[in-house]
Design a protein around this motif. Structure first.
Motif, PDB file in Angstrom:
ATOM      1  N   ASP A  61      27.899   6.352  39.016  1.00 24.60           N
ATOM      2  CA  ASP A  61      27.191   7.627  38.923  1.00 24.60           C
ATOM      3  C   ASP A  61      26.413   7.758  37.611  1.00 24.60           C
ATOM      4  N   LEU A  62      26.623   6.822  36.706  1.00 25.85           N
ATOM      5  CA  LEU A  62      26.030   6.928  35.370  1.00 25.85           C
ATOM      6  C   LEU A  62      25.096   5.753  35.088  1.00 25.85           C
ATOM      7  N   ARG A  63      24.285   5.918  34.051  1.00 21.88           N
ATOM      8  CA  ARG A  63      23.419   4.857  33.569  1.00 21.88           C
ATOM      9  C   ARG A  63      23.399   4.886  32.027  1.00 21.88           C
ATOM     10  N   ALA A  64      23.048   3.754  31.425  1.00 21.54           N
ATOM     11  CA  ALA A  64      22.814   3.673  29.983  1.00 21.54           C
ATOM     12  C   ALA A  64      21.307   3.661  29.758  1.00 21.54           C
ATOM     13  N   VAL A  65      20.825   4.541  28.903  1.00 21.63           N
ATOM     14  CA  VAL A  65      19.382   4.708  28.709  1.00 21.63           C
ATOM     15  C   VAL A  65      19.023   4.434  27.244  1.00 21.63           C
ATOM     16  N   THR A  66      18.034   3.572  27.053  1.00 24.06           N
ATOM     17  CA  THR A  66      17.584   3.252  25.700  1.00 24.06           C
ATOM     18  C   THR A  66      16.366   4.090  25.344  1.00 24.06           C
ATOM     19  N   LEU A  67      16.441   4.777  24.197  1.00 28.25           N
ATOM     20  CA  LEU A  67      15.289   5.484  23.633  1.00 28.25           C
ATOM     21  C   LEU A  67      14.547   4.497  22.749  1.00 28.25           C
ATOM     22  N   SER A  68      13.275   4.283  23.044  1.00 27.93           N
ATOM     23  CA  SER A  68      12.500   3.276  22.318  1.00 27.93           C
ATOM     24  C   SER A  68      11.983   3.827  20.994  1.00 27.93           C
ATOM     25  N   PHE A  69      12.277   3.113  19.913  1.00 35.58           N
ATOM     26  CA  PHE A  69      11.737   3.457  18.595  1.00 35.58           C
ATOM     27  C   PHE A  69      10.751   2.386  18.129  1.00 35.58           C
ATOM     28  N   LYS A  70       9.950   1.884  19.073  1.00 37.11           N
ATOM     29  CA  LYS A  70       8.920   0.888  18.785  1.00 37.11           C
ATOM     30  C   LYS A  70       7.600   1.435  19.307  1.00 37.11           C
ATOM     31  N   ARG A  71       6.767   1.957  18.428  1.00 41.84           N
ATOM     32  CA  ARG A  71       5.489   2.504  18.852  1.00 41.84           C
ATOM     33  C   ARG A  71       4.483   2.443  17.722  1.00 41.84           C
ATOM     34  N   VAL A  72       3.210   2.518  18.097  1.00 44.84           N
ATOM     35  CA  VAL A  72       2.112   2.422  17.135  1.00 44.84           C
ATOM     36  C   VAL A  72       2.238   3.551  16.111  1.00 44.84           C
ATOM     37  N   GLY A  73       2.044   3.194  14.852  1.00 43.84           N
ATOM     38  CA  GLY A  73       2.061   4.199  13.788  1.00 43.84           C
ATOM     39  C   GLY A  73       3.387   4.345  13.101  1.00 43.84           C
ATOM     40  N   GLN A  74       4.443   3.725  13.642  1.00 46.90           N
ATOM     41  CA  GLN A  74       5.743   3.781  12.985  1.00 46.90           C
ATOM     42  C   GLN A  74       6.357   2.392  12.956  1.00 46.90           C
ATOM     43  N   ALA A  75       7.064   2.095  11.864  1.00 47.52           N
ATOM     44  CA  ALA A  75       7.704   0.790  11.736  1.00 47.52           C
ATOM     45  C   ALA A  75       8.815   0.653  12.769  1.00 47.52           C
ATOM     46  N   PRO A  76       9.048  -0.563  13.281  1.00 47.30           N
ATOM     47  CA  PRO A  76      10.129  -0.756  14.248  1.00 47.30           C
ATOM     48  C   PRO A  76      11.465  -0.244  13.711  1.00 47.30           C
ATOM     49  N   GLY A  77      12.112   0.625  14.496  1.00 45.69           N
ATOM     50  CA  GLY A  77      13.417   1.151  14.093  1.00 45.69           C
ATOM     51  C   GLY A  77      13.364   2.378  13.221  1.00 45.69           C
ATOM     52  N   ASP A  78      12.179   2.851  12.863  1.00 41.32           N
ATOM     53  CA  ASP A  78      12.081   4.057  12.035  1.00 41.32           C
ATOM     54  C   ASP A  78      12.187   5.311  12.893  1.00 41.32           C
ATOM     55  N   ALA A  79      12.878   6.328  12.363  1.00 38.03           N
ATOM     56  CA  ALA A  79      13.016   7.612  13.057  1.00 38.03           C
ATOM     57  C   ALA A  79      12.815   8.728  12.037  1.00 38.03           C
ATOM     58  N   ASP A 136       0.868  -1.167   0.000  1.00 36.37           N
ATOM     59  CA  ASP A 136       0.000   0.000   0.000  1.00 36.37           C
ATOM     60  C   ASP A 136       0.908   1.220   0.000  1.00 36.37           C
ATOM     61  N   VAL A 137       1.337   1.630  -1.173  1.00 32.69           N
ATOM     62  CA  VAL A 137       2.393   2.629  -1.287  1.00 32.69           C
ATOM     63  C   VAL A 137       2.089   3.925  -0.526  1.00 32.69           C
ATOM     64  N   PRO A 138       0.857   4.464  -0.623  1.00 32.19           N
ATOM     65  CA  PRO A 138       0.629   5.737   0.079  1.00 32.19           C
ATOM     66  C   PRO A 138       0.900   5.683   1.577  1.00 32.19           C
ATOM     67  N   SER A 139       0.794   4.511   2.174  1.00 36.88           N
ATOM     68  CA  SER A 139       0.997   4.424   3.628  1.00 36.88           C
ATOM     69  C   SER A 139       2.461   4.289   4.007  1.00 36.88           C
ATOM     70  N   LEU A 140       3.326   4.054   3.041  1.00 31.94           N
ATOM     71  CA  LEU A 140       4.733   3.826   3.389  1.00 31.94           C
ATOM     72  C   LEU A 140       5.394   5.131   3.836  1.00 31.94           C
ATOM     73  N   PRO A 141       6.215   5.066   4.860  1.00 33.42           N
ATOM     74  CA  PRO A 141       6.838   6.284   5.379  1.00 33.42           C
ATOM     75  C   PRO A 141       7.975   6.789   4.502  1.00 33.42           C
ATOM     76  N   ASP A 142       8.126   8.103   4.458  1.00 35.86           N
ATOM     77  CA  ASP A 142       9.323   8.705   3.874  1.00 35.86           C
ATOM     78  C   ASP A 142       9.807   9.790   4.828  1.00 35.86           C
ATOM     79  N   ARG A 143      10.833  10.506   4.407  1.00 40.06           N
ATOM     80  CA  ARG A 143      11.489  11.470   5.299  1.00 40.06           C
ATOM     81  C   ARG A 143      11.871  10.813   6.614  1.00 40.06           C
TER      82      ARG A 143
END
Length: 593
Positions: free
Chosen positions: A361-379, A95-102
């Motif tokens: 004194d430090l931590r490693a923090v993961t920003l999640s790029f897995k959410r509804v409306g966007q493909a996994p790993g898309d930014a 479904d080409v119109p739904s595919l993400p760009d930018r």
């Protein structure tokens, strides 16, 4: 993180200029399509289903805020769907119109891809990338690809030694290595320096694990011949201990043996895993013979000196401390108290997205790029820019692209965790789902990839839309869900506790489900390929199959038992029976199978 010197910068810029000349000659008709194809591929430019795809190399996942902003600019200014004629697209496949760009896409091998850049503008993109030391060299072709490692490298509390200097040494050694530019097939190396293998090393052509022998000497356990694809194989240990300074000489011996004996007459049998499986000890003997020749006859030219390792290691020194320990201790105590008493969402974020650090004194923090409306790993371009801002404010300007298709901030002060959480939540990057079902791995599949047999992104969206309840996700606990759009396994379905593979039958899309796979982490156990649970399912059935499998887990689990532990305790049959019981569209297929 490693910083390119003047030589590196000039090399990348000259490469971009060289590519511009090749592109212009192709556009002028003085370079044929056949002649131009290998040249663009050598710079990471593929031609996919609808448009060119660019794969940008991110060595061992390390990236800085300046580079993230340039990737954002590439997404915003060049990754445009409307620049392409998609009127002839096969509506049954996409479904080409739904595919993400930018949009940029984080891959399982810690690289970044773009799907809509017109080839006519590719040289401009190369120049822009080169301005910050980025490129696409050796992200395609039958050569040594980007060496990957643990996203927690250099900061993991269970680390034996930092693998990043060794990964950088391999990058310098393998980039444009004249002898290894045309191997039988692509070649992937992974290194881990921790006790827990978070780099999936047994699944690679070569897997290196740093450890100390009984004499306290640092070296590598060397595995060879792992890989996924249509023949999933776990790598074989051919050296229990290799002194660290011999790493490149031994790798040279392995690749020479592969180059010499690997098949070139059949692409399906060309990976080193097939050679190692076929030859067994004979392959290990051939490597040892090459290794002896490199040491004795060639003079061990790639031996790593202590001075060279020290020079590289200096690049990976931690950023200057900016936290008062006494103050941090008090604030950490306050943070944890507040999390426990006042804010469940923040508490969950601390549990799922924040990892311990070698520096207390430090931590490693993961920003999640897995959410509804966007493909996994898309930014999106804006998300990349905001992630760069977060890296500058909270992580000394550094981030890491993870194997799980997220971004990790490695240098976050404990006392800044609440502020970072508020900012990340405002940007939609603080979903506390790291390691849970919706933190899935998925390749671009049939929506973009010309090799794919089926779409993986709609299946991923169906799962993301169904499992939005954080209470339910946390109740299900840690589960690896991996999806691939074809047998090439870019979504690593073989190593998922639950794996979904897109297959093609008579021109239609179907989905094969596997259970019990492991990537080799402490949670998952020894690296293992999952087992297929029956004939393929229709796309409409996959969400119900997943739900049936998870319901079986809920019914069978004991106390706090994880999904993979329950599966191994009770066996695959109850899960298989439950999955096959919800067939509807494929019920007839099952009866006649």
């Amino acid at each position: 993180m490693y910083r390119y010197n003047d030589f590196d910068r000039q090399f990348v810029q000259l490469r971009a200029a060289q590519y511009r000349d090749q592109l212009q000659r192709w556009q002028a008709g003085t370079l044929s399509d056949d002649a131009f194809k290998p040249l663009r591929l050598q710079n990471g430019w593929y031609i996919q289903r609808f448009a060119p795809m660019l794969r940008v190399a991110v060595p061992y996942g390390d990236i800085n805020s300046e580079q993230l902003r340039v990737l954002a600019r590439v997404a915003r200014e060049f990754d445009h769907k409307e620049a392409h004629d998609t009127s002839k697209a096969n509506a049954a496949l996409a479904d080409v119109p739904s595919l993400p760009d930018r949009t940029a896409h984080f891959t399982t091998r810690s690289n970044v891809q773009f799907n809509w850049i017109p080839i006519e503008r590719s040289a401009d993109v190369m120049d822009l990338l080169a301005s910050v030391g980025l490129h696409g060299i050796q992200t395609s072709g039958n050569c040594i690809r980007n060496t990957t490692t643990d996203a927690l490298a250099g900061i993991a509390v269970d680390e034996v030694a930092d693998p990043r200097p060794f990964a950088e040494l391999l990058r310098q050694w393998s980039t444009l290595h004249p002898e290894f530019a045309f191997l039988p097939r692509k070649f992937k190396v992974a290194i881990t320096g921790a006790r827990e293998d978070r780099a999936a090393t047994p699944w690679h052509d070569v897997g290196l694990r740093l450890w100390h022998n009984v004499d306290g000497e640092l070296g590598f356990q060397v595995r060879v011949g792992g890989g996924m694809g249509r023949t999933p194989i776990i790598g074989t240990v051919i050296r229990e201990f290799l002194p660290w300074h011999q790493m490149r000489n031994y790798l040279e011996a392995i690749v020479r043996a592969y180059n010499r004996f690997g098949r070139r007459d059949n692409a399906y049998k060309a990976r080193i895993k097939i050679l190692v499986k076929a030859e067994g000890q004979a392959f290990a003997d051939a490597v040892e013979a090459e290794y002896r020749d490199i040491l004795d006859k060639d003079g061990a030219p790639h031996t790593i000196t202590q001075a060279e390792l020290d020079r590289l290691t200096a690049f990976f020194a931690p950023p200057p401390a900016s936290c008062d320990r006494k103050s941090a201790d008090a604030k950490i105590a306050h943070i944890l108290k507040a999390a426990a008493e006042d804010d469940l969402e923040f508490s969950r974020w601390l549990t799922r997205n924040v990892k311990p650090h070698q520096n207390p004194d430090l931590r490693a923090v993961t920003l999640s790029f897995k959410r509804v409306g966007q493909a996994p790993g898309d930014a999106t371009a804006e998300q990349l820019e905001r992630a760069a801002d977060l890296a500058d404010r909270f992580s000394s300007g550094e981030a890491r692209v993870t194997h799980e298709q997220n971004l990790l901030l490695p240098w976050v002060r404990c006392d800044q965790l609440p502020e970072l959480w508020r900012e990340a939540r405002r940007l939609g990057l603080a979903k506390p789902n790291i390691g849970l079902l919706t933190d899935m791995i998925a390749c671009p599949g049939g929506d973009f990839c010309d090799l794919a047999n089926a779409r993986s992104l709609p299946i991923a969206q169906a799962v993301l839309s169904r499992y939005t309840d954080l209470d339910e996700l946390h109740d299900l606990g840690e589960i690896d869900l991996h999806m691939s759009g074809c047998i090439n396994s870019c979504g690593h379905h073989h190593s998922g506790h639950i794996g979904i593979l897109g297959v093609d039958k008579d021109g239609q899309e179907w989905y094969q489900v596997t259970l019990g796979g492991s990537d080799g982490t402490r949670l998952s156990g020894a690296a293992t390929p999952g087992k297929v649970i029956g004939p393929s399912f229709a796309a409409s059935e996959v969400p119900e199959v997943l739900e049936a499998v998870l319901d079986t887990y809920r019914a069978q689990r004991e106390a706090d038992e994880t999904f993979i532990a329950t599966l191994r305790r009770v066996g695959i049959e109850p899960f298989k029976t439950a999955a096959n019981a919800v067939r509807s569209a494929t019920a007839r297929t099952t009866e006649t199978a």
